[in-house]
Scaffold this active site. Structure first.
Site, short mmCIF file in Angstrom:
data_model
loop_
_atom_site.label_atom_id
_atom_site.label_comp_id
_atom_site.label_asym_id
_atom_site.label_seq_id
_atom_site.Cartn_x
_atom_site.Cartn_y
_atom_site.Cartn_z
N GLU A 154 2.62 12.13 -10.56
CA GLU A 154 2.82 12.17 -12.01
C GLU A 154 1.81 11.24 -12.64
O GLU A 154 1.59 10.12 -12.17
CB GLU A 154 4.24 11.70 -12.36
N HIS A 190 8.19 11.50 -5.97
CA HIS A 190 6.82 11.41 -6.45
C HIS A 190 6.38 9.98 -6.71
O HIS A 190 7.19 9.07 -6.79
CB HIS A 190 6.62 12.25 -7.70
N HIS A 235 0.84 -1.20 0.00
CA HIS A 235 0.00 0.00 0.00
C HIS A 235 0.87 1.25 0.00
O HIS A 235 2.07 1.17 0.25
CB HIS A 235 -0.95 0.01 1.20
N GLU A 244 -7.69 7.56 9.82
CA GLU A 244 -7.24 7.11 8.51
C GLU A 244 -8.42 6.67 7.66
O GLU A 244 -9.49 6.32 8.17
CB GLU A 244 -6.21 5.99 8.63
#
Length: 135
Positions: free
Chosen positions: A120, A71, A9, A46
């Site tokens: 991105e 990124h 994750h 969360e």
């Protein structure tokens, strides 16, 4: 020994968990599968979201102090770029100018979320990029 490793994750610390969850839902059609609002098991509230099988965890906390080039890149189709740009702009996110690149690198959209995480959206593959870099 043959080890099989994959990503379990991705966790992002975010100041406004609702706003950040909306970003993932709008841009990536993420499905919210958990919210600890009533019962907290971790450091802070969360939410868990799924983008297909990719588990995204959002945790409340302080935003990053500054923007960096670290990124996460998501693969998108080239013909979807205009649609993603519209969605990014509608969410009020900060777009970065694309850098110069060779044709084999394909195309990218770079943007910061509300907490200075850089994302991105990329249309190419590793194989295509290596073909250009290694010629």
């Amino acid at each position: 020994m043959n080890k099989k490793v994959s990503i379990s994750h991705l966790t992002f610390i975010v100041k406004d968990i609702e706003k950040s969850a909306t970003l993932f839902k709008v841009l990536f059609d993420a499905k919210e599968v958990y919210d600890s609002i009533d019962k907290n098991f971790s450091h802070s509230r969360e939410k868990f979201l799924l983008i297909d099988d990719l588990w995204i965890a959002l945790m409340e906390g302080e935003e990053l102090p500054s923007q960096t080039y670290n990124h996460i890149a998501f693969k998108i189709e080239k013909d979807e770029m205009a649609n993603y740009l519209r969605q990014i702009e509608s969410l009020g996110l900060s777009l970065l100018s694309d850098r110069s690149r060779i044709a084999e690198e394909a195309q990218s959209i770079y943007f910061y979320d509300y907490d200075n995480h850089l994302f991105e959206l990329h249309t190419g593959t590793l194989e295509e990029r290596l073909k250009g870099y290694l010629k």
